[in-house]
Design a protein around this motif. Structure first.
Motif, PDB file in Angstrom:
ATOM      1  N   ALA A 114       9.147   4.573  -5.980  1.00  0.00           N
ATOM      2  CA  ALA A 114       8.684   3.237  -6.313  1.00  0.00           C
ATOM      3  C   ALA A 114       8.276   3.172  -7.787  1.00  0.00           C
ATOM      4  O   ALA A 114       7.670   4.098  -8.314  1.00  0.00           O
ATOM      5  CB  ALA A 114       7.511   2.840  -5.418  1.00  0.00           C
ATOM      6  N   ASP A 143       8.705   0.616  -2.370  1.00  0.00           N
ATOM      7  CA  ASP A 143       8.686   1.512  -1.212  1.00  0.00           C
ATOM      8  C   ASP A 143       8.243   0.714   0.013  1.00  0.00           C
ATOM      9  O   ASP A 143       7.139   0.150   0.046  1.00  0.00           O
ATOM     10  CB  ASP A 143       7.725   2.671  -1.460  1.00  0.00           C
ATOM     11  N   TYR A 148       3.008  -3.977  -0.845  1.00  0.00           N
ATOM     12  CA  TYR A 148       3.462  -4.402  -2.164  1.00  0.00           C
ATOM     13  C   TYR A 148       2.633  -5.581  -2.652  1.00  0.00           C
ATOM     14  O   TYR A 148       2.397  -6.547  -1.920  1.00  0.00           O
ATOM     15  CB  TYR A 148       4.936  -4.809  -2.111  1.00  0.00           C
TER      16      TYR A 148
END
Length: 783
Positions: A114, A143, A148
């Motif tokens: 990520a 990821d 997020y």
């Protein structure tokens, strides 16, 4: 002739008096000398700029000839270097371009954690020039196992910075000066303000201004030489001030009136009263120029007027950024100002999306052009992964000439943005200069040390001694790819295939032939390399490190696979087995320790990979580019098992790398080695092909090679699966079509699964055969 021109341009730099020299001709010669070699420019469209780590990245590239603004066909080799956020190289790829375009992609894997990555595209020819015409795309990888946080649209107010751009390079007393203002944060995000003011030393308000969403603005001032001035912004979110530069006693300023709806350009070369007296009897050249396309006019202040007005017909200006320069009698640049010419109207695509049977969408388009090459990305309307809005026009017309590229440039070309031309005017004002510096044009014409790359070279040496005047040759072929080439062998037993298109992971077979085309068994050593010495353009990273972009409170957590919800409890079931056991035909020829595999329909992959999943370690040796099979407990190549194909022992495992498991009937793996006394207890592997599969390559002794330094094969792009509809709406891709060819008909069609979409987001980029650019981002309802 070229050397003479260099000497003349260089000598002029040191001459104190050049009034007798025809400066107009010398300027034209310097431009011709500097731009006589065509430059390449690259634009790459990605299907989006944010990906989850289970997706495919897709991209399409366009290479143009800068002098002619057509697709460049001289280069076939495009280098791609991928860097992570720590500026470490993660991956290198050699991409194949044909007729000025290329397409490619990457299946994301474990090495892509990520974070942010930088994709840097360039060609070997670009090394010849001081200016950087490479292309950089920033992407972000997410990821799915982590929550997020979406980036905030708010700029970082704490890192706000003001930059000033007087239109003549300095602020001159006793005339009205236009001064550009640019306010951005550390990450170059524009800051929009409505209440900026200019005050004098007594806090009197002299002027005021505002900035747009890109942070660009302008104010006007007629300053006093003995006064000092300060720019101030005082608002709820931002309090900042910056002193204006010292006022200059005199100088020369270039301003213009660009009739945005007409064909005329008015350029005003102006000074103050003191400048009129100072510049009497001096001749200047007003140069309007892009590459070697130039318009030159002489100006003087002999009429004792502070303003010298010159008119131009804009049809003689090139599309995109042009430089307006004032060149003095000694060929020195006094000042430079940038202007943008929108030129002809760009083609617009008519798009329509309809839901059809089988839960699909048909996207149909019409563009009034006969020949064009397009790429299309289709995303859900609420997609969060295409926030970076770039345009092919912004690359070739704008950033190709700017010292500091404007990344998010689509708004300057968006037909729905009614203020795009006015915003472009502010952008041009807020530029110090173009990337083409006059001093470089005058003194440092490019030296051609690097060639257009075309393919790779496969070279080798045969072990057989070659007699003088022999007519031996080497044939190279790939049974799968229908490739067949021949080349001669020189007196030192060397051979070479130049400008060759060789994809990575391709297995080529090489055979020595005599003048009667009869094969001669001999060993060969081979290697694949680029036609030029490897050199990579340095990625122009920012020299400063900014704080991370602020995050919103809008978090997103991906769903874990809900396997338990897919289990259904049944009270009672009856299972009827109609499976017919497949018989192993050659089982009796193997020892009791052998494990037999009957290959069934639908099984895919290479035989080498299959062996690697069943008891041995397999791969490609990076030192000799040859496939290997090794015992799991040892790295010694002497521990390779005995391998047979249709009872013919093989010592060349490259064939197994190229042999598809779908062509195999049975495989037996005996790690004990008791199935074959010649295996020295390292094991035995026997492979039996299906009927009808050609096995002549396994019966005759050939030399084979696996290409590892060739072109990266294009991926078969596949949309990723998401657990929920919301995940797909935010992060998914409906369709990526990198190549659509428009020829003889203005229509094109793209079909893809609907996914319950009532509205879609479409981005189209393209290039026509006559150099017109296509760039559109639209939201379209699904009818």
């Amino acid at each position: 002739m070229r050397i003479t021109l260099i000497m003349i341009c260089s000598a002029l730099f040191f001459q104190a008096n050049s009034q007798t020299i025809n400066n107009k001709k010398l300027i034209e010669n310097c431009l011709e000398n500097y731009f006589q070699y065509d430059r390449e420019n690259i634009h790459v469209q990605f299907n989006k700029n944010r990906y989850v780590n289970s997706e495919d990245i897709g991209f399409k590239g366009y290479i143009t000839s800068k002098n002619n603004m057509i697709l460049a066909e001289n280069t076939t080799n495009v280098q791609l270097i991928v860097y992570d956020a720590q500026r470490k190289i993660i991956q290198k790829k050699l991409l194949f371009a044909s007729k000025g375009t290329f397409a490619g992609g990457i299946h994301l894997e474990d090495k892509f954690k990520a974070g942010k990555y930088y994709f840097h595209f360039f060609t070997n020819w670009m090394h010849n020039f001081i200016e950087d015409d490479s292309f950089v795309q920033t992407i972000e990888i997410i990821d799915k196992k982590e929550t997020y946080n979406f980036d905030s649209e708010e700029p970082n107010w704490k890192t706000a910075e003001i930059k000033l751009f007087p239109e003549g390079g300095s602020i001159i007393s006793d005339i009205i000066n236009a001064v550009g203002v640019k306010i951005t944060d550390c990450n170059r995000r524009g800051i929009q303000i409505n209440d900026g003011i200019i005050v004098d030393s007594k806090s009197n308000e002299i002027s005021h201004f505002h900035t747009n969403q890109s942070g660009n603005g302008v104010f006007y001032i007629n300053p006093d030489l003995n006064e000092t001035y300060t720019l101030k912004v005082i608002s709820e979110k931002l309090t900042i001030s910056k002193p204006l530069p010292s006022i200059q006693e005199t100088g020369i300023v270039v301003s213009y009136k660009n009739n945005l709806s007409g064909e005329n350009l008015l350029v005003n070369v102006k000074t103050n009263d003191k400048g009129v007296a100072l510049y009497q009897n001096k001749t200047y050249n007003l140069l309007v120029q892009q590459n070697k396309n130039a318009i030159l006019k002489e100006i003087t202040f002999n009429n004792k007027q502070t303003d010298q007005i010159v008119y131009f017909d804009k049809k003689y200006l090139s599309n995109g950024v042009n430089s307006i320069r004032i060149i003095d009698e000694n060929l020195n640049e006094i000042t430079e100002r940038l202007i943008y010419n929108y030129g002809s109207i760009n083609p617009v695509t008519a798009l329509e999306a309809k839901a059809v049977a089988n839960d699909s969408i048909i996207l149909s388009g019409k563009i009034d052009l006969n020949q064009a090459n397009l790429s299309v990305s289709v995303l859900p309307a609420d997609n969060k992964c295409a926030e970076q809005k770039r345009s092919i026009m912004g690359t070739f017309y704008l950033n190709a000439y700017l010292e500091i590229p404007e990344i998010n440039n689509y708004s300057y070309y968006d037909p729905e943005n009614k203020n795009r031309k006015e915003e472009m005017e502010l952008l041009m004002l807020n530029q110090n200069r173009s990337k083409y510096l006059w001093n470089n044009i005058k003194l440092y014409p490019p030296k051609m040390s690097y060639t257009f790359d075309k393919g790779v070279t496969i070279s080798g040496k045969v072990e057989k001694v070659i007699k003088p005047n022999s007519k031996f040759k080497v044939s190279l072929f790939s049974p799968k790819d229908n490739v067949f080439e021949e080349t001669t062998i020189d007196e030192k037993s060397n051979f070479k295939f130049e400008n060759f298109y060789a994809k990575d992971s391709t297995v080529f077979i090489l055979q020595m032939m005599d003048e009667k085309n009869l094969s001669i068994t001999t060993k060969m050593t081979t290697r694949v390399f680029s036609n030029t010495s490897p050199r990579y353009l340095v990625l122009p990273f920012e020299k400063f490190i900014c704080p991370p972009i602020n995050k919103t409170n809008d978090n997103f957590t991906f769903s874990a696979p809900k396997l338990e919800e897919s289990v259904i409890k049944l009270n009672e079931i009856t299972i009827q087995n109609n499976f017919k056991k497949l018989t192993l035909v050659s089982k009796a020829d193997m020892s009791m320790n052998a494990q037999g595999f009957k290959i069934q329909e639908g099984q895919h992959g290479s035989v080498l990979d299959f062996i690697g999943r069943n008891g041995y370690r397999t791969g490609i040796d990076v030192e000799n580019n040859e496939a290997y099979i090794r015992s799991s407990y040892s790295s010694n190549s002497d521990n390779a098992p005995a391998v047979y194909i249709d009872d013919i022992q093989q010592t060349d495992f490259n064939f197994l790398f190229d042999l598809e498991i779908s062509d195999v009937d049975e495989i037996y793996i005996d790690k004990s080695g008791l199935s074959d006394t010649s295996s020295r207890s390292n094991g035995t592997i026997k492979i039996f092909l299906k009927k009808g599969v050609k096995n002549k390559y396994f019966k005759t002794k050939y030399t084979s090679m696996i290409v590892t330094n060739g072109f990266s094969p294009n991926i078969e792009y596949k949309s990723s699966y998401f657990e929920t509809q919301k995940e797909f709406y935010y992060f998914g891709t409906l369709n990526w079509t990198p190549t659509i060819t428009i020829k003889d008909t203005p229509y094109f069609v793209v079909k893809f699964p609907r996914g319950n979409q009532n509205e879609i987001k479409v981005q189209i980029e393209g290039f026509t055969s006559d150099g017109q650019l296509i760039s559109e981002i639209k939201k379209i309802p699904v009818l």
